[in-house]
Design a protein around this motif. Structure first.
Motif, mmCIF file in Angstrom:
data_model
loop_
_atom_site.group_PDB
_atom_site.id
_atom_site.type_symbol
_atom_site.label_atom_id
_atom_site.label_comp_id
_atom_site.label_asym_id
_atom_site.label_seq_id
_atom_site.Cartn_x
_atom_site.Cartn_y
_atom_site.Cartn_z
ATOM 1 N N ARG A 1 -10.086 -22.357 -5.847
ATOM 2 C CA ARG A 1 -9.534 -22.266 -7.198
ATOM 3 C C ARG A 1 -9.038 -20.859 -7.545
ATOM 4 O O ARG A 1 -8.874 -20.541 -8.727
ATOM 5 C CB ARG A 1 -10.597 -22.698 -8.216
ATOM 6 C CG ARG A 1 -11.012 -24.167 -8.109
ATOM 7 C CD ARG A 1 -12.009 -24.507 -9.190
ATOM 8 N NE ARG A 1 -12.257 -25.952 -9.246
ATOM 9 C CZ ARG A 1 -12.469 -26.640 -10.369
ATOM 10 N NH1 ARG A 1 -12.459 -26.004 -11.540
ATOM 11 N NH2 ARG A 1 -12.689 -27.934 -10.336
ATOM 12 N N GLN A 2 -8.783 -20.048 -6.557
ATOM 13 C CA GLN A 2 -8.456 -18.642 -6.794
ATOM 14 C C GLN A 2 -7.238 -18.436 -7.684
ATOM 15 O O GLN A 2 -7.173 -17.454 -8.431
ATOM 16 C CB GLN A 2 -8.258 -17.937 -5.449
ATOM 17 C CG GLN A 2 -8.203 -16.429 -5.542
ATOM 18 C CD GLN A 2 -8.091 -15.771 -4.185
ATOM 19 O OE1 GLN A 2 -7.733 -16.412 -3.186
ATOM 20 N NE2 GLN A 2 -8.380 -14.481 -4.123
ATOM 21 N N THR B 1 -11.572 -13.191 -9.933
ATOM 22 C CA THR B 1 -11.971 -14.594 -9.893
ATOM 23 C C THR B 1 -13.461 -14.811 -9.658
ATOM 24 O O THR B 1 -14.045 -15.720 -10.215
ATOM 25 C CB THR B 1 -11.185 -15.355 -8.807
ATOM 26 O OG1 THR B 1 -11.371 -14.703 -7.544
ATOM 27 C CG2 THR B 1 -9.699 -15.387 -9.154
ATOM 28 N N SER C 1 -12.368 -17.929 -13.906
ATOM 29 C CA SER C 1 -12.340 -18.988 -12.888
ATOM 30 C C SER C 1 -13.722 -19.459 -12.482
ATOM 31 O O SER C 1 -13.983 -20.664 -12.371
ATOM 32 C CB SER C 1 -11.601 -18.502 -11.639
ATOM 33 O OG SER C 1 -10.285 -18.141 -11.920
ATOM 34 N N ASP D 1 -6.357 -20.384 -10.128
ATOM 35 C CA ASP D 1 -6.560 -20.987 -11.447
ATOM 36 C C ASP D 1 -6.648 -19.951 -12.561
ATOM 37 O O ASP D 1 -6.430 -20.282 -13.731
ATOM 38 C CB ASP D 1 -7.842 -21.830 -11.461
ATOM 39 C CG ASP D 1 -7.690 -23.123 -10.685
ATOM 40 O OD1 ASP D 1 -6.620 -23.329 -10.069
ATOM 41 O OD2 ASP D 1 -8.640 -23.932 -10.681
ATOM 42 N N GLU D 2 -6.976 -18.712 -12.207
ATOM 43 C CA GLU D 2 -7.131 -17.671 -13.227
ATOM 44 C C GLU D 2 -5.850 -17.498 -14.042
ATOM 45 O O GLU D 2 -5.910 -17.191 -15.245
ATOM 46 C CB GLU D 2 -7.536 -16.357 -12.571
ATOM 47 C CG GLU D 2 -7.988 -15.277 -13.521
ATOM 48 C CD GLU D 2 -9.381 -15.492 -14.091
ATOM 49 O OE1 GLU D 2 -9.693 -14.856 -15.121
ATOM 50 O OE2 GLU D 2 -10.155 -16.302 -13.522
#
Length: 401
Positions: free
Chosen positions: A325-326, A316, A269, A328-329
């Motif tokens: 964006r946590q 992340t 991320s 998004d991983e």
């Protein structure tokens, strides 16, 4: 207070089995019963509406105090202000479904205590204090012209400098005294640090072994920031248990990790985020070039590790505005890892890594009632990458957040 969850599907993250038409009784922060019974007298009833109940997510690589992407400014900010900003960061993490996080640089006993006492609404915070770094290493944010000594410990920062076996032992003991759950070391160059190179090894092997020795005497373990195959191999040989990032590992290093039973926490991320929005997020422009070295290697490392069976956790490493964006991983790993594997990395694997597998990471009687309820089956392709769209409710200690 008791909470009774009805009309639920329970996802077994070990086997991948899903049971429907199920109820859960939550009391005292623990799952007391799972079945098809009636609500206990006086219990608050929560209708899952056919939703899928999974354990609360675990992010094994966060920096709660990193409200800014310019990490070198943290030691010069008011500790009170940093703590308030960290409170916002933690609250947002909990809303996303993360009920436990492992902070690997910066958070301290004060933040963790504030969360436990309910002064800050956030995930369970397992902290390592300040990461240990050699002078000029990834935890040293002085520029080449900087001559300042180490700021007072009370000033927030992600790392602390220590050089030589005696100093690293003293620093490790100090973090242990302050209640650290693990000890973090900077054993390789980094992106955010101003004077080192991605390819540089950091700490001598004698220094790393001394830190590992101190951690093991306290029944803790060492987490290592490492990218290159050479630096990872050094850390593994010296007894480090948890490798962070690992973007540039090779098959030989993977084989060594498998032999030693070492964990990997990829953090795709942060590299994607810095590449896409780093400059506008406040990340120092003079360090953006470093991202190219590790950006493409991340997916390759993930694939090597997955095929070799290296245990992996969800992480992340996000900083500043990029913390949003946590989740998004999930999407970044989905091309390599199937849905059950992805879910395991964010739940039961994370619990094993932080040595809390007897109480976290599963929806089972006797486990902590940290739960997420989704409106779709997370084992179906595409659901986890769109986690935020499917999240109905988050519970921590059995109570809706």
């Amino acid at each position: 207070m008791s909470v009774f969850v009805k009309n639920a599907h329970i996802v077994d993250v070990q086997s991948g089995a899903v049971s429907g038409g199920t109820t859960l009784t939550l009391e005292g922060g623990v799952i007391r019963a799972i079945g098809d019974g009636a609500a206990p007298a006086g219990a608050e009833v929560l209708d899952a509406r056919g939703g899928f109940v999974i354990p609360g997510l675990i992010d094994a690589h966060v920096h709660a105090i990193a409200y800014t992407a310019d990490l070198g400014t943290l030691p010069y900010a008011s500790p009170g202000y940093v703590a308030q900003r960290a409170g916002v960061v933690l609250k947002d993490m909990l809303k996303r479904g993360f009920t436990t996080v492992r902070d690997v640089g910066g958070a301290d006993f004060g933040l963790a205590k504030a969360v436990e006492e309910g002064l800050i609404k956030g995930p369970r915070l397992l902290y390592g204090g300040k990461a240990l770094s050699p002078s000029g290493g990834h935890g040293d944010h002085r520029g080449m012209g900087g001559n300042l000594e180490e700021p007072a410990y009370a000033q927030y920062s992600l790392g602390r400098r220590c050089d030589g076996v005696d100093e690293v032992r003293r620093a490790a003991r100090d973090e242990i005294r302050r209640g650290a759950h693990h000890i973090k070391i900077m054993a390789n160059g980094g992106i955010s640090s101003p004077t080192d190179r991605i390819t540089s090894d950091q700490f001598s092997e004698d220094e790393i072994r001394a830190i590992v020795d101190e951690a093991e005497m306290a029944n803790l373990y060492v987490v290592s920031h490492t990218y290159t195959a050479r630096s990872v191999a050094r850390a593994v040989r010296c007894g480090v248990r948890s490798i962070e990032h690992g973007n540039l590992i090779d098959p030989e290093t993977v084989a060594l990790m498998v032999e030693k039973g070492v964990w990997l926490t990829p953090t795709l991320s942060i590299f994607r985020a810095i590449h896409e929005v780093g400059l506008e997020s406040g990340f120092p422009a003079d360090r953006l070039e470093k991202i190219r070295v590790v950006l493409e290697g991340g997916v390759n490392a993930l694939e090597l590790a997955w095929k070799a069976g290296i245990p992996m956790a969800y992480g992340t490493d996000l900083i500043g505005p990029m913390q949003s964006r946590q989740l998004d991983e999930f999407a970044l790993r989905a091309d390599v890892i199937p849905p059950l594997g992805l879910l395991q990395q964010a739940t039961i694997n994370g619990a094993k890594l932080i040595r809390m597998e007897e109480s976290l990471g599963q929806v089972a009687v006797g486990f902590r009632a940290d739960l997420c309820i989704l409106n779709a089956n997370p084992l179906e392709p595409g659901v986890l990458p769109a986690f935020a769209q499917h999240l109905q409710a988050v519970l921590k200690y059995g109570l809706p957040v």
